[in-house]
Structure formats: structure tokens, C-alpha cells
Design a protein around this motif. Structure first.
Motif, PDB file in Angstrom:
ATOM      1  N   ARG A  32     -20.022 -56.993  29.740  1.00  0.00           N
ATOM      2  CA  ARG A  32     -21.453 -56.620  29.925  1.00  0.00           C
ATOM      3  C   ARG A  32     -21.973 -55.778  28.568  1.00  0.00           C
ATOM      4  N   ARG A  33     -21.040 -55.162  27.939  1.00  0.00           N
ATOM      5  CA  ARG A  33     -21.476 -54.608  26.473  1.00  0.00           C
ATOM      6  C   ARG A  33     -22.118 -55.515  25.610  1.00  0.00           C
ATOM      7  N   ALA A  34     -21.266 -56.623  25.538  1.00  0.00           N
ATOM      8  CA  ALA A  34     -21.807 -57.886  24.688  1.00  0.00           C
ATOM      9  C   ALA A  34     -23.300 -58.189  25.144  1.00  0.00           C
ATOM     10  N   ALA A  35     -23.317 -58.486  26.477  1.00  0.00           N
ATOM     11  CA  ALA A  35     -24.693 -58.871  26.888  1.00  0.00           C
ATOM     12  C   ALA A  35     -25.759 -57.860  26.644  1.00  0.00           C
ATOM     13  N   LEU A  36     -25.495 -56.705  26.693  1.00  0.00           N
ATOM     14  CA  LEU A  36     -26.379 -55.593  26.311  1.00  0.00           C
ATOM     15  C   LEU A  36     -26.712 -55.733  24.945  1.00  0.00           C
ATOM     16  N   ALA A  37     -25.712 -55.949  24.077  1.00  0.00           N
ATOM     17  CA  ALA A  37     -26.074 -55.756  22.556  1.00  0.00           C
ATOM     18  C   ALA A  37     -26.829 -57.181  22.447  1.00  0.00           C
ATOM     19  N   ILE A  38     -26.707 -58.235  22.754  1.00  0.00           N
ATOM     20  CA  ILE A  38     -27.185 -59.585  22.736  1.00  0.00           C
ATOM     21  C   ILE A  38     -28.932 -59.360  23.269  1.00  0.00           C
ATOM     22  N   LEU A  39     -29.108 -58.748  24.348  1.00  0.00           N
ATOM     23  CA  LEU A  39     -30.400 -58.414  25.001  1.00  0.00           C
ATOM     24  C   LEU A  39     -31.227 -57.506  23.821  1.00  0.00           C
ATOM     25  N   THR A  40     -30.446 -56.324  23.561  1.00  0.00           N
ATOM     26  CA  THR A  40     -31.284 -55.357  22.630  1.00  0.00           C
ATOM     27  C   THR A  40     -31.634 -56.054  21.336  1.00  0.00           C
ATOM     28  N   GLU A  41     -30.723 -57.083  20.740  1.00  0.00           N
ATOM     29  CA  GLU A  41     -31.093 -57.598  19.359  1.00  0.00           C
ATOM     30  C   GLU A  41     -32.428 -58.523  19.590  1.00  0.00           C
ATOM     31  N   VAL A  42     -32.358 -59.294  20.886  1.00  0.00           N
ATOM     32  CA  VAL A  42     -33.352 -60.198  20.987  1.00  0.00           C
ATOM     33  C   VAL A  42     -34.869 -59.523  21.240  1.00  0.00           C
ATOM     34  N   ILE A  43     -34.602 -58.373  22.223  1.00  0.00           N
ATOM     35  CA  ILE A  43     -35.873 -57.904  22.700  1.00  0.00           C
ATOM     36  C   ILE A  43     -36.560 -56.675  21.748  1.00  0.00           C
ATOM     37  N   ASP A  44     -35.580 -55.908  21.168  1.00  0.00           N
ATOM     38  CA  ASP A  44     -35.864 -54.771  20.415  1.00  0.00           C
ATOM     39  C   ASP A  44     -35.989 -55.121  18.927  1.00  0.00           C
ATOM     40  N   ARG A  45     -35.367 -56.023  18.519  1.00  0.00           N
ATOM     41  CA  ARG A  45     -35.634 -56.454  17.010  1.00  0.00           C
ATOM     42  C   ARG A  45     -35.754 -57.882  16.923  1.00  0.00           C
ATOM     43  N   GLY A  46     -36.297 -58.687  17.869  1.00  0.00           N
ATOM     44  CA  GLY A  46     -36.964 -60.010  17.825  1.00  0.00           C
ATOM     45  C   GLY A  46     -35.943 -61.151  17.263  1.00  0.00           C
ATOM     46  N   ASP A  66     -24.215 -65.193  18.305  1.00  0.00           N
ATOM     47  CA  ASP A  66     -23.391 -65.310  17.148  1.00  0.00           C
ATOM     48  C   ASP A  66     -22.817 -63.960  16.506  1.00  0.00           C
ATOM     49  N   ALA A  67     -23.917 -63.035  16.612  1.00  0.00           N
ATOM     50  CA  ALA A  67     -23.414 -61.662  15.948  1.00  0.00           C
ATOM     51  C   ALA A  67     -22.606 -60.893  17.096  1.00  0.00           C
ATOM     52  N   ALA A  68     -22.780 -60.996  18.363  1.00  0.00           N
ATOM     53  CA  ALA A  68     -22.086 -60.382  19.381  1.00  0.00           C
ATOM     54  C   ALA A  68     -20.698 -60.930  19.448  1.00  0.00           C
ATOM     55  N   PHE A  69     -20.715 -62.091  19.083  1.00  0.00           N
ATOM     56  CA  PHE A  69     -19.158 -62.749  19.203  1.00  0.00           C
ATOM     57  C   PHE A  69     -18.276 -63.032  18.023  1.00  0.00           C
ATOM     58  N   SER A  70     -18.922 -62.225  16.821  1.00  0.00           N
ATOM     59  CA  SER A  70     -18.022 -62.247  15.418  1.00  0.00           C
ATOM     60  C   SER A  70     -17.633 -60.966  15.436  1.00  0.00           C
ATOM     61  N   GLY A  71     -16.665 -60.661  14.460  1.00  0.00           N
ATOM     62  CA  GLY A  71     -16.372 -59.317  14.204  1.00  0.00           C
ATOM     63  C   GLY A  71     -15.359 -59.037  15.439  1.00  0.00           C
ATOM     64  N   ALA A  72     -15.555 -57.852  15.947  1.00  0.00           N
ATOM     65  CA  ALA A  72     -14.691 -57.322  16.930  1.00  0.00           C
ATOM     66  C   ALA A  72     -14.967 -57.854  18.182  1.00  0.00           C
ATOM     67  N   GLY A  73     -16.080 -58.748  18.401  1.00  0.00           N
ATOM     68  CA  GLY A  73     -16.576 -59.227  19.492  1.00  0.00           C
ATOM     69  C   GLY A  73     -15.695 -60.796  19.731  1.00  0.00           C
ATOM     70  N   ALA A  74     -15.373 -61.149  18.302  1.00  0.00           N
ATOM     71  CA  ALA A  74     -14.667 -62.455  18.464  1.00  0.00           C
ATOM     72  C   ALA A  74     -13.254 -62.414  19.364  1.00  0.00           C
ATOM     73  N   ALA A  75     -12.735 -61.166  19.580  1.00  0.00           N
ATOM     74  CA  ALA A  75     -11.441 -60.852  20.330  1.00  0.00           C
ATOM     75  C   ALA A  75     -11.967 -61.071  21.748  1.00  0.00           C
ATOM     76  N   LEU A  76     -13.091 -61.262  22.508  1.00  0.00           N
ATOM     77  CA  LEU A  76     -13.413 -61.185  23.612  1.00  0.00           C
ATOM     78  C   LEU A  76     -13.224 -62.661  24.418  1.00  0.00           C
ATOM     79  N   PRO A  77     -12.437 -62.254  25.287  1.00  0.00           N
ATOM     80  CA  PRO A  77     -11.942 -63.623  25.940  1.00  0.00           C
ATOM     81  C   PRO A  77     -12.876 -64.746  26.324  1.00  0.00           C
TER      82      PRO A  77
END
Length: 456
Positions: free
Chosen positions: A22-36, A44-55
Motif C-alpha cells: 500500500r505504501r508503493a500504491a500511495l507513492a504511485i498515486l501521489t506521483e500521478v496526481i500531485d506531480r502529473g 516504474d519509479a515505485a518498483f525500482s531502487g528499494a521498490g525492486a525488492a517488493l515481492p
């Protein structure tokens, strides 16, 4: 709209760190809505870096949750308004994306109420946990009453867009399109060689047009044949414009505005000598990667079509022009909130300019197909009419009946393709698909395509 309007579901038990999905989902939604940011880029950004370890399973849930929150954003906004005594101000407004995620789980996903509430509250900053908890618990308690607030067709869409569709297509069709947009779409694949074999290998359904359709598929890169380049992802409607070019084997063909590359791969797989042009070098890198994976080749050119000129005419040209992409909201619900009415006229002007330039690059006897993934008439029929009037040496070739279309297709075209194309013809003979069509099979993206020939 009902609590089961999305077929996304929560895996049984977390497989990664508590709340990471859910934290990843929140990051995705914030990027889309607040930052366009576009939804795909935010994922792609949410699932790269530290997010790449998410099962994988948690990643799938994060993707489904963020997409559901965007797909139903209009209705979720209405729910928040009904659940709060007054609109949030200042820093409290930062809780809106989180409230949307919580409400999306309660009203649109197969998530237990207690899990939806507790896991969402846990993501809120401490000063706002009481607010988030109260809103979501009230939503659960008053679900039956609140459901009526978001039951109207078109409630999830921006008002400017749904009003346009009602004017263009009529109230009944606009409502059917809106309902189709509210449902998670199936996954469509285009086969490199043998669609029937791909359908069997992936347990998919072979459509009349030759696409293979999967409902609730696993991750694409885990499907049989992915590593061997047996297919690529492409909506069934998006695969139709290439068919209008007929037999392209051995011919010099331009794919203009080529990224993300599905049509480039189609042309190359059919034996064309393809030049793929797009202004985005980054997106063309993805096209090249998919060509390599599928064992196909094309000449890749990163250039602005308003300035680029080819060194020789083409035997066939496909211009899939930049547009508002309102036909793709099933798969890209963020588009509805990143576009406005003013964008329609702006992009239609660019389309007219690009189409006129492309027409000048067509060799005598060649075919040109102009297409967009927009449902707006200014970005389809109006551009086609303008092109027909502006170019004396270019003649429209409307879609005919099944027999006529069969004679124009490549020899190895799927058996049902000609009849399907004829069925998608509008009153002017242009190709028009809508999200509400083929509803019993899972719908289609909205596409427009017009075919022209240059006598010679």
C-alpha cells in the motif's frame, strides 16, 4: 458501480514488509496526481531502487490499487466530500490520496473492510490517523447509502469529458463507454508467428482479429514464450491500423510516432522494411529492446516529425499521431486527469500538420493510414476530412464489406479479420472502435483509423 466493480483482489497475507504494497500504491498515486507523472512512469519509479525488492504478489496489488484509485477518482472524490464535514485545508489535503486508496479498497476491490481500514490508517502521519480512521470507518458503516452517490454513469470521469461523449455518441452509448472504462481490462497479446499456438500456450482466447486475450493473467514476463519473443502486449484495437495497410512484405514502410512500438513489431513481423520514427529517444530504446527480444529489426530514428524529412518516399505509411488518448482510459486512467478540453484542439492542429507532411512522403500507389487512440471527433474524422480536402493526390479508401476488405488484406490475415474491420466501419467508412464494443469479450480500446491511397 458496486463494491465488486474491479476484479483486482488482495493476496492472502503480505509477502513483503508490512504495508509495503500500500505504501508503493500511495507513492504511485501521489506521483500521478500531485506531480502529473504518467501512471506507467510512476509505477516504474515505485518498483525500482528499494521498490525492486517488493515481492511480485505485493507489487501486483500495489499496481491494482493505484490503478483502481485513478479509474474511480471522480466517484472517490465525491465520496470524500460526503464523508468530511468540510473540505480539508493546508497540510490535511495531503491525506486525500490516502483516503482515495482506502475508499477504493472498500468500494471497488475484494479487500476485507478491517484490512482496508487498518492498513490505510497505518500509512497516515500520526496527527492525521484519527481523521483517516474516522472517515474510512464511516464509509464502511454507511456503505449502502454512500453507494448511491457513485452509481451514476460517468461519475468516475471528468465532467468535461463525459459531457463531450454524450454530445458525440449520445447518452446511451456514452454511458456504456463509461461503464466499460470502470472495469479492469483483459490483457491482449499480438503473436510473432502463430496466434493459435500462443492462445493454447497461454490459456488465452483467440479473437477474430488475431489477437490473443487473457483474463486475470500473471505477470507478462512469466508467460510462456516471453523470453523467446513469441509475442508483445498490444490492445486488440491498437493492432487494427496495421491491417489496413494490407500486404507489406518486402515494402518500405514508415511507422511515424512509433513508440511504444507495437505497430513497429507488427510491420517487421510481416516482412516490411520498417523505419520507426519518434521524437523520444528514451521510448525508442524500449522499442529497440522489444525488437531484439522478438528477433525482429527496424531502422530506428529519433526525430521531430515537424522537422524530419525522409531520404526517399515510402510504399506505405502509418501515422499513429499524438492525441489525448481518451480511448485508452481502461488501461491508462491517469490520462483523464492529465488532459483537458483545450488539449483536444491543440493536438488536432498538430495531427493535421503531421498528416499533411506524411502524405508528401508517400510513393505513388502507396497507402497511408492515419490513426489515433482518441474518442474525440476532432482528433479522428475531422482530421481525416481535412487531409482528404487538402491533398489533391490522396484519395480516401473507406472500409468496405467483408469481401472487399478480405481482398485488401495480407494473404495470411486471420480468417475473421475482414468481417471485424467491416463491422467497425463508421458512417463515413473510417474505422472506429469504442470501449463498449465486444463487451462480452472484455471490450476494446477506443481507436480511429482512416485509410488513403495515392494513385499511381
Amino acid at each position: 458501480m458496486t463494491a465488486a466493480s474491479s476484479n483486482a483482489s488482495r493476496p492472502t497475507g503480505p509477502t513483503g514488509p508490512a504495508g509495503a504494497d500500500r505504501r508503493a500504491a500511495l507513492a504511485i498515486l501521489t506521483e500521478v496526481i500531485d506531480r502529473g507523472r504518467p501512471l506507467d512512469a510512476a509505477m516504474d519509479a515505485a518498483f525500482s531502487g528499494a521498490g525492486a525488492a517488493l515481492p511480485v504478489r505485493d507489487r501486483a496489488f500495489a499496481r491494482a490499487l493505484a490503478t483502481a484509485a485513478l479509474r474511480h477518482r471522480g466517484g472517490l472524490t465525491r465520496l470524500v466530500g460526503a464523508l468530511l464535514d468540510r473540505p480539508p485545508k493546508g497540510r490535511a489535503r495531503q491525506m486525500l490520496p490516502l483516503l482515495h486508496l482506502g475508499l477504493a479498497q472498500i468500494f471497488h476491490m475484494n479487500v476485507a473492510d478491517h484490512a482496508a481500514v487498518s492498513a490505510t490508517v497505518a500509512l497516515a502521519p500520526k496527527p492525521y490517523r484519527g481523521l483517516v480512521n474516522a472517515v474510512l470507518r464511516r464509509a464502511v458503516r454507511d456503505r449502502a447509502r454512500l453507494a448511491s452517490l457513485v452509481a451514476a454513469d460517468g461519475v468516475d470521469l471528468p465532467a468535461w469529458l463525459f459531457t463531450r461523449w454524450q454530445k458525440t455518441y449520445g447518452a446511451e452509448t456514452a454511458a456504456a463507454m463509461a461503464r466499460a472504462m470502470a472495469v479492469e481490462p483483459p490483457l491482449d497479446l499480438t503473436a510473432r508467428h502463430d496466434p493459435a499456438a500462443l492462445a493454447q500456450a497461454t490459456d488465452g482466447r483467440l479473437l477474430a482479429t488475431g489477437s490473443v486475450r487473457l483474463v486475470r493473467p500473471p505477470a507478462v514476463d512469466t508467460l510462456p514464450g516471453f523470453d523467446q519473443g513469441a509475442f508483445w502486449v498490444q490492445d486488440a484495437a491498437a493492432a487494427l491500423p496495421v491491417a489496413l495497410l494490407g500486404d507489406v512484405a518486402g515494402r518500405r514502410v514508415a511507422d511515424l510516432c512509433a513508440a511504444p512500438g507495437g505497430k513497429t513489431l507488427q510491420l517487421a513481423a510481416r516482412g516490411a522494411r520498417v523505419t520507426a520514427v519518434d521524437r523520444s529517444a528514451e521510448r525508442l530504446a524500449t522499442v529497440r529492446a522489444n525488437l531484439d527480444r522478438c528477433g525482429l529489426d527496424a531502422r530506428i530514428v529519433a526525430a521531430d516529425l515537424t522537422e524530419w524529412t525522409p531520404d526517399a518516399p515510402f510504399d506505405a505509411i502509418l501515422l499513429d499521431a499524438p492525441c489525448t488518448a481518451t480511448g485508452t482510459l481502461r488501461r491508462h486512467p491517469d490520462v483523464a486527469w492529465h488532459r483537458g478540453a483545450a488539449d483536444v484542439a491543440k493536438l488536432a492542429a498538430l495531427q493535421r500538420r503531421l498528416a499533411a507532411r506524411a502524405a508528401g512522403w508517400l510513393a505513388p500507389g502507396g497507402r497511408l493510414v492515419f490513426s489515433t487512440c482518441s474518442l474525440e471527433p476532432e482528433e479522428g474524422p475531422a482530421v481525416a476530412r481535412h487531409l482528404a480536402q487538402a491533398c489533391d493526390d490522396l484519395a480516401p479508401q473507406p472500409l468496405g464489406d467483408a469481401a472487399a476488405e478480405a481482398a485488401r488484406l495480407a494473404p495470411d490475415a486471420p480468417e475473421g479479420l475482414a468481417a471485424a474491420l467491416a463491422g467497425f466501419a463508421d458512417a463515413e467508412g473510417w474505422l472506429r472502435t469504442r470501449p463498449d464494443q465486444w463487451a462480452e469479450l472484455g471490450g476494446l480500446d477506443g481507436f480511429f483509423a482512416a485509410r488513403f491511397v495515392k494513385p499511381g
